[in-house]
Design an enzyme around this catalytic site. Structure first.
Site, PDB file in Angstrom:
ATOM      1  N   GLN A 148      42.229 -69.702  20.298  1.00  0.00           N
ATOM      2  CA  GLN A 148      41.623 -68.777  19.167  1.00  0.00           C
ATOM      3  C   GLN A 148      41.522 -67.495  19.402  1.00  0.00           C
ATOM      4  O   GLN A 148      41.507 -67.078  20.534  1.00  0.00           O
ATOM      5  CB  GLN A 148      40.212 -69.170  19.057  1.00  0.00           C
ATOM      6  N   LEU A 244      30.042 -73.733  11.375  1.00  0.00           N
ATOM      7  CA  LEU A 244      29.269 -73.953  10.297  1.00  0.00           C
ATOM      8  C   LEU A 244      28.666 -72.636   9.643  1.00  0.00           C
ATOM      9  O   LEU A 244      27.564 -72.472   9.105  1.00  0.00           O
ATOM     10  CB  LEU A 244      28.039 -74.955  10.651  1.00  0.00           C
ATOM     11  N   GLN A 245      29.307 -71.542  10.282  1.00  0.00           N
ATOM     12  CA  GLN A 245      28.794 -70.152   9.747  1.00  0.00           C
ATOM     13  C   GLN A 245      29.382 -69.775   8.253  1.00  0.00           C
ATOM     14  O   GLN A 245      30.718 -69.734   8.428  1.00  0.00           O
ATOM     15  CB  GLN A 245      29.337 -69.303  10.896  1.00  0.00           C
ATOM     16  N   GLY A 251      40.663 -67.143   7.484  1.00  0.00           N
ATOM     17  CA  GLY A 251      42.174 -66.459   7.361  1.00  0.00           C
ATOM     18  C   GLY A 251      42.648 -66.658   8.749  1.00  0.00           C
ATOM     19  O   GLY A 251      42.513 -67.480   9.615  1.00  0.00           O
ATOM     20  N   CYS A 254      46.928 -68.700  11.743  1.00  0.00           N
ATOM     21  CA  CYS A 254      47.131 -70.085  11.660  1.00  0.00           C
ATOM     22  C   CYS A 254      46.637 -71.127  10.716  1.00  0.00           C
ATOM     23  O   CYS A 254      47.196 -71.545   9.926  1.00  0.00           O
ATOM     24  CB  CYS A 254      46.594 -70.654  13.063  1.00  0.00           C
TER      25      CYS A 254
END
Length: 444
Positions: A148, A244-245, A251, A254
């Site tokens: 990430q 869950l935000q 976007g 990936c």
């Protein structure tokens, strides 16, 4: 020795982290200027912890950079392909760079070398590479990355699992062993399964985000609070609290590309997968929803309205603008005539207009971005936005409304400063659908 071909976001992180585990690593890149800058210890991307690993690897002699793929690959026992696989325009990944590099290095690979695809590639790519290399002494292994942006080093060094796939199980086990110091479980599969795992993983997370953003819109309509709803959902281990935000859509480099690619793979094989189309549609609706809030906060029209944007990157902790939902919202606002000024701590220069984004003037700090704006919109969850002096913002803002698409502005502090916050996923104190904009700093 390990060779990493490509020193972009994935390649540089992979090379620096593997070197930190004690492996000798050589990174090859076609861009000579980039190679020279990396040799000097200059990191071209914003990624927490990466500069420190790069400098440590260079100092220890476990990490080096060379110009060209062959110069790196010809010495290596393991060759990691960390190459761009962009959307080809039809939902399919463009593998031209991958195939070109494979053709270039294949004759130069040492006997017994293992060629590892780290790039996100369609199912069947490992088989294609095996046929292209056409050497029985070279094994091909799929080892997808799950990094990430903004936390890539942490993700690499503290993984949930290591996925390694190959029809040569001995080669797969050897690649998995490179990660042994991390102590993470290894998932050893076929090459096709490893390739599909990556696409399914990203598409599932995108679906989860789209679902939550739809729940947020519903929560507003029925008078609920999406934060309370997702908090209650997250206790169930089948769901979990992560991703869950609610926000202005998803976007990055990936999720959009991989979701389209998985849908295309399914279509190519005649497998109905309607949830993916719904996921993409819901994501566009989430961006529309934020733009609608800004328009209403501006009094119903954005024609000529100065709008301040806080955040341009697709998420905090990175300087990546690719497929940023912040820019997608900005594009919608500009299409209706809004004049945009932004602040983002990772972006230091004005953004010229392109096919997928409007011209945006970039200010030096959040206060200058807010000067004279009719509406302020928070689009990226940078931590510093939680500590901005809202009284100072109110003093320079022409309007009184902050559309907070990331849930970072304290509504009580804003109210004390004379600002009205329009949140996502719940009704704020100021609801532009029901109340006029407060005047003279008074908040309803």
């Amino acid at each position: 020795m390990i060779a990493v071909i490509g020193s972009g976001y994935v390649g540089l992180t992979t090379g620096a982290c593997l070197a930190s585990l004690g492996h000798p690593v050589v990174c090859g890149d076609v861009d000579l200027d980039k190679v020279e800058r990396l040799q000097r210890g200059e990191v071209p991307i914003l990624e927490d912890g990466l500069p420190e690993l790069l400098h440590a690897g260079l100092a220890a002699g476990t990490l080096e950079f060379v110009h060209g793929a062959v110069a790196a690959a010809e010495r290596a026992e393991y060759v990691f392909l960390c190459l761009p696989t962009p959307d080809g325009g039809d939902g399919r990944a463009d593998l031209r760079i991958v195939h070109a590099v494979v053709a270039e290095i294949a004759p130069h690979l040492r006997p017994g070398a293992v060629l590892v695809t780290k790039s996100t590639v369609p199912v069947g790519t490992a088989a294609e590479i095996t046929a292209a290399v056409d050497r029985p002494d070279v094994a091909v292994v799929s080892n997808p990355e799950f990094l990430q942006e903004g936390s890539a080093v942490r993700n690499f060094l503290h993984p949930d699992r290591i996925v390694v796939g190959s029809d040569d199980r001995a080669a797969a086990a050897a690649v998995a062993a490179l990660y042994a110091p991390l102590g993470a479980p290894a998932v050893v599969t076929s090459a096709a399964s490893a390739e599909l795992i990556k696409y399914a993983f990203n598409a599932f997370l995108a679906t989860k985000l789209s679902f939550v953003n739809a729940v947020a819109a519903l929560a507003e309509a029925v008078g609920a609070d999406v934060a309370e709803v997702t908090h209650g959902m997250g206790f169930d281990e089948r769901i979990g609290p992560r991703f869950l935000q609610a926000g202005p859509g998803w976007g990055g480099s990936c999720f959009p590309k991989d979701t389209r690619a998985l849908a295309t793979i399914a279509d190519d094989h005649g497998v109905p997968f309607p949830v993916l189309a719904a996921t993409v549609t819901a994501n566009e609706l989430a961006k529309d929803h934020v733009a609608d809030k800004v328009r209403r906060a501006a009094g119903g029209s954005l024609a000529g309205a100065p709008v301040a944007l806080w955040g341009l990157t697709f998420k905090a902790g990175t300087d990546d603008l690719r497929d940023s939902p912040a820019l997608a919202v900005a594009q919608r606002l500009a299409a209706e005539g809004a004049v945009l000024t932004a602040y983002d701590p990772a972006i230091g220069a004005d953004l010229p207009a392109t096919a997928d984004r409007p011209a945006i003037r970039v200010a030096a700090d959040p206060y200058r971005a807010a000067e004279g704006a009719a509406v302020l919109v928070v689009l990226t969850e940078w931590p510093e936005f939680r500590t901005v002096d809202l009284a100072r913002v109110a003093a320079v803002l022409d309007g009184r409304t902050v559309v907070d698409a990331r849930g970072v502005v304290d509504e009580d502090v804003a109210a004390a400063a004379g600002l009205a916050v329009v949140p996502l996923g719940r009704r704020g104190r100021f609801d532009p659908d029901r109340s006029p904009e407060p005047a003279g700093g008074a908040v309803a």
